[in-house]
Design an enzyme around this catalytic site. Structure first.
Site, PDB file in Angstrom:
ATOM      1  N   LYS A   1       0.843  -1.201   0.000  1.00  0.00           N
ATOM      2  CA  LYS A   1       0.000   0.000   0.000  1.00  0.00           C
ATOM      3  C   LYS A   1       0.876   1.248   0.000  1.00  0.00           C
ATOM      4  CE  LYS A   1      -2.476   1.677   3.775  1.00  0.00           C
ATOM      5  NZ  LYS A   1      -2.614   3.130   3.914  1.00  0.00           N
TER       6      LYS A   1
ATOM      7  N   ASP B   1      -3.498   4.361  -1.966  1.00  0.00           N
ATOM      8  CA  ASP B   1      -4.480   4.823  -0.974  1.00  0.00           C
ATOM      9  C   ASP B   1      -4.462   6.347  -0.902  1.00  0.00           C
ATOM     10  OD1 ASP B   1      -6.312   4.794   1.093  1.00  0.00           O
ATOM     11  OD2 ASP B   1      -4.840   4.279   2.637  1.00  0.00           O
TER      12      ASP B   1
ATOM     13  N   LYS C   1      -7.290   8.278  -1.099  1.00  0.00           N
ATOM     14  CA  LYS C   1      -8.540   8.773  -0.484  1.00  0.00           C
ATOM     15  C   LYS C   1      -9.011  10.065  -1.146  1.00  0.00           C
ATOM     16  CE  LYS C   1      -8.001   6.608   4.068  1.00  0.00           C
ATOM     17  NZ  LYS C   1      -6.641   6.048   4.050  1.00  0.00           N
TER      18      LYS C   1
ATOM     19  N   ASP D   1     -13.405  15.076  -3.788  1.00  0.00           N
ATOM     20  CA  ASP D   1     -13.472  16.400  -4.410  1.00  0.00           C
ATOM     21  C   ASP D   1     -14.708  16.462  -5.295  1.00  0.00           C
ATOM     22  OD1 ASP D   1     -12.588  18.990  -5.360  1.00  0.00           O
ATOM     23  OD2 ASP D   1     -10.565  18.354  -4.797  1.00  0.00           O
ATOM     24  N   ILE D   2     -14.848  17.555  -6.043  1.00  0.00           N
ATOM     25  CA  ILE D   2     -15.988  17.688  -6.956  1.00  0.00           C
ATOM     26  C   ILE D   2     -15.788  16.728  -8.140  1.00  0.00           C
ATOM     27  CG2 ILE D   2     -16.530  20.068  -6.297  1.00  0.00           C
ATOM     28  CD1 ILE D   2     -15.077  20.955  -8.891  1.00  0.00           C
ATOM     29  N   PRO D   3     -16.875  16.370  -8.837  1.00  0.00           N
ATOM     30  CA  PRO D   3     -16.759  15.355  -9.896  1.00  0.00           C
ATOM     31  C   PRO D   3     -15.665  15.634 -10.926  1.00  0.00           C
ATOM     32  CG  PRO D   3     -19.070  15.770  -9.416  1.00  0.00           C
ATOM     33  CD  PRO D   3     -18.291  16.759  -8.601  1.00  0.00           C
ATOM     34  N   ASN D   4     -15.550  16.890 -11.378  1.00  0.00           N
ATOM     35  CA  ASN D   4     -14.573  17.199 -12.422  1.00  0.00           C
ATOM     36  C   ASN D   4     -13.138  16.948 -11.952  1.00  0.00           C
ATOM     37  OD1 ASN D   4     -14.018  18.298 -15.085  1.00  0.00           O
ATOM     38  ND2 ASN D   4     -13.136  20.035 -13.969  1.00  0.00           N
ATOM     39  N   THR D   5     -12.878  17.309 -10.705  1.00  0.00           N
ATOM     40  CA  THR D   5     -11.523  17.127 -10.151  1.00  0.00           C
ATOM     41  C   THR D   5     -11.254  15.645  -9.857  1.00  0.00           C
ATOM     42  OG1 THR D   5     -11.759  19.308  -9.193  1.00  0.00           O
ATOM     43  CG2 THR D   5      -9.961  17.968  -8.357  1.00  0.00           C
TER      44      THR D   5
ATOM     45  N   THR E   1     -12.258   4.789  10.477  1.00  0.00           N
ATOM     46  CA  THR E   1     -12.407   4.096  11.767  1.00  0.00           C
ATOM     47  C   THR E   1     -11.999   4.994  12.939  1.00  0.00           C
ATOM     48  OG1 THR E   1     -10.302   3.070  11.269  1.00  0.00           O
ATOM     49  CG2 THR E   1     -12.238   1.702  10.995  1.00  0.00           C
TER      50      THR E   1
ATOM     51  N   ARG F   1      -5.302  -7.396  13.683  1.00  0.00           N
ATOM     52  CA  ARG F   1      -4.174  -7.657  14.580  1.00  0.00           C
ATOM     53  C   ARG F   1      -4.133  -9.134  14.969  1.00  0.00           C
ATOM     54  NH1 ARG F   1      -2.347  -3.859  13.155  1.00  0.00           N
ATOM     55  NH2 ARG F   1      -1.752  -1.927  14.157  1.00  0.00           N
TER      56      ARG F   1
ATOM     57  N   GLY G   1      -0.021  -3.625   8.974  1.00  0.00           N
ATOM     58  CA  GLY G   1       1.251  -2.911   8.952  1.00  0.00           C
ATOM     59  C   GLY G   1       2.193  -3.305  10.060  1.00  0.00           C
ATOM     60  N   ARG G   2       2.089  -2.596  11.191  1.00  0.00           N
ATOM     61  CA  ARG G   2       3.099  -2.716  12.253  1.00  0.00           C
ATOM     62  C   ARG G   2       3.337  -4.124  12.785  1.00  0.00           C
ATOM     63  NH1 ARG G   2       0.595   2.357  15.163  1.00  0.00           N
ATOM     64  NH2 ARG G   2      -1.161   1.440  14.033  1.00  0.00           N
TER      65      ARG G   2
HETATM   66  O1  C5P Z   1       0.178  -0.569  11.285  1.00  0.00           O
HETATM   67  P1  C5P Z   1      -1.267  -0.818  11.018  1.00  0.00           P
HETATM   68  O2  C5P Z   1      -1.612  -2.264  10.767  1.00  0.00           O
HETATM   69  O3  C5P Z   1      -2.169  -0.176  12.040  1.00  0.00           O
HETATM   70  O4  C5P Z   1      -1.513  -0.053   9.629  1.00  0.00           O
HETATM   71  C1  C5P Z   1      -2.780   0.070   9.058  1.00  0.00           C
HETATM   72  C2  C5P Z   1      -2.724   0.892   7.812  1.00  0.00           C
HETATM   73  O5  C5P Z   1      -4.066   1.113   7.374  1.00  0.00           O
HETATM   74  C3  C5P Z   1      -2.089   2.268   7.969  1.00  0.00           C
HETATM   75  O6  C5P Z   1      -1.472   2.604   6.720  1.00  0.00           O
HETATM   76  C4  C5P Z   1      -3.273   3.179   8.229  1.00  0.00           C
HETATM   77  O7  C5P Z   1      -3.055   4.500   7.821  1.00  0.00           O
HETATM   78  C5  C5P Z   1      -4.339   2.516   7.374  1.00  0.00           C
HETATM   79  N1  C5P Z   1      -5.723   2.773   7.784  1.00  0.00           N
HETATM   80  C6  C5P Z   1      -6.213   2.480   9.067  1.00  0.00           C
HETATM   81  N2  C5P Z   1      -7.532   2.733   9.375  1.00  0.00           N
HETATM   82  C7  C5P Z   1      -8.340   3.227   8.448  1.00  0.00           C
HETATM   83  C8  C5P Z   1      -7.865   3.496   7.161  1.00  0.00           C
HETATM   84  C9  C5P Z   1      -6.534   3.255   6.870  1.00  0.00           C
HETATM   85  O8  C5P Z   1      -5.484   2.011   9.910  1.00  0.00           O
HETATM   86  N3  C5P Z   1      -9.612   3.418   8.739  1.00  0.00           N
END
Ligand code: C5P
Length: 247
Positions: free
Chosen positions: A43, A70, A72, A75-79, A134, A196, A225-226
């Site tokens: 990502k 990612d 995200k 914006d407006i439709p044209n952009t 979230t 997790r 991620g982590r």
């Molecule tokens: O390290 P971790 O597993 O928490 O990373 C989750 C990834 O998902 C990060 O890049 C975080 O910015 C992204 N993310 C999130 N919650 C969201 C949307 C994206 O944790 N609602």
């Protein structure tokens, strides 16, 4: 289960995991990618994309990796159309937009991403809509955003809006995945962060699920991620998660 079958299942599960490149410099990102050759799907979020631009996408493609861009967009439709048309040329696999941009902007993004990909001769990315971040809690949904709806129902409404606007899927909390799977059907992609393993630190993620629970809830792609990138042995952590998911 025979050992070979277990290995195959675990290989397949590895394709469901998207690892975020949550770093601000391309060289740090490349170090992560090269340190984890088993990871096939990465990502690229705003931090890295703002720092490196499309050059990180080229680096991933040169290594035959799949890319979740990612950005995200909201914006407006044209952009939205203009930005999505450019993304269409990059040959990435997934792109995010915010569902609350509304149906006109979502449809415009979908049309434009296909045009951009066609002009560049590559496959169009699938667009997935962020439903409700979230980080927005129920109280903030009401008091700050003035939305008097329960957060799961709000996420479902926005996922349906994305689907009706022609998008491929949604980003949601794993807690909402089972509900969205029923509402939007089997072909709708569900991408979830907040996953997790039981043995990993939760960090700032609050309402988490384990990888196997997320798969059972109908999640297609798990953004983890982590627990992988910050582990003492990232490759071993990734392999352990894949094995757990295949059980
Ligand atoms: O390290 P971790 O597993 O928490 O990373 C989750 C990834 O998902 C990060 O890049 C975080 O910015 C992204 N993310 C999130 N919650 C969201 C949307 C994206 O944790 N609602």
């Amino acid at each position: 289960m025979p050992e070979k079958t277990a290995e195959k299942m675990s290989e397949k599960m590895s394709e469901k995991i998207i690892v975020p490149l949550d770093v601000s410099a391309e060289r740090e990102a490349i170090a992560l990618i090269e340190g984890l050759p088993e990871v096939t799907f990465w990502k690229v979020g705003l931090e890295l994309f703002i720092s490196s631009g499309p050059s990180i996408l080229a680096a991933l493609k040169a290594r035959n990796k799949r890319i979740f861009l990612d950005l995200k967009l909201h914006d407006i439709p044209n952009t939205m159309a203009g930005a999505s048309r450019v993304v269409g040329r990059y040959g990435v696999d997934l792109l995010t937009v915010h569902a609350i941009a509304g149906s006109a902007a979502l449809s415009a993004a979908q049309t434009a991403v296909v045009e951009g990909a066609k002009a560049a001769g590559c496959d169009a990315p699938r667009i997935v809509a962020v439903t409700l971040l979230t980080s927005i809690k129920r109280a903030a949904l009401l008091s700050e955003l003035q939305v008097p709806v329960e957060s799961g129902h709000y996420a479902q409404k926005l996922a349906l809006l994305a689907q009706q606007s022609g998008l491929a899927g949604a980003v949601c909390s794993p807690q909402e995945a089972a509900m969205l799977r029923i509402a939007c059907g089997d072909d709708f992609l569900l991408v979830c962060p907040g996953v997790r393993p039981a043995w990993a630190q939760k960090g700032d993620q609050q309402r988490t699920m384990t990888p196997i629970e997320a798969v059972q809830a109908g999640v297609d792609y798990l953004v983890i991620g982590r627990p992988i990138t910050q582990a003492d042995d990232p490759a071993a952590a990734f392999a352990r998660i894949c094995e757990e998911m295949a059980m």
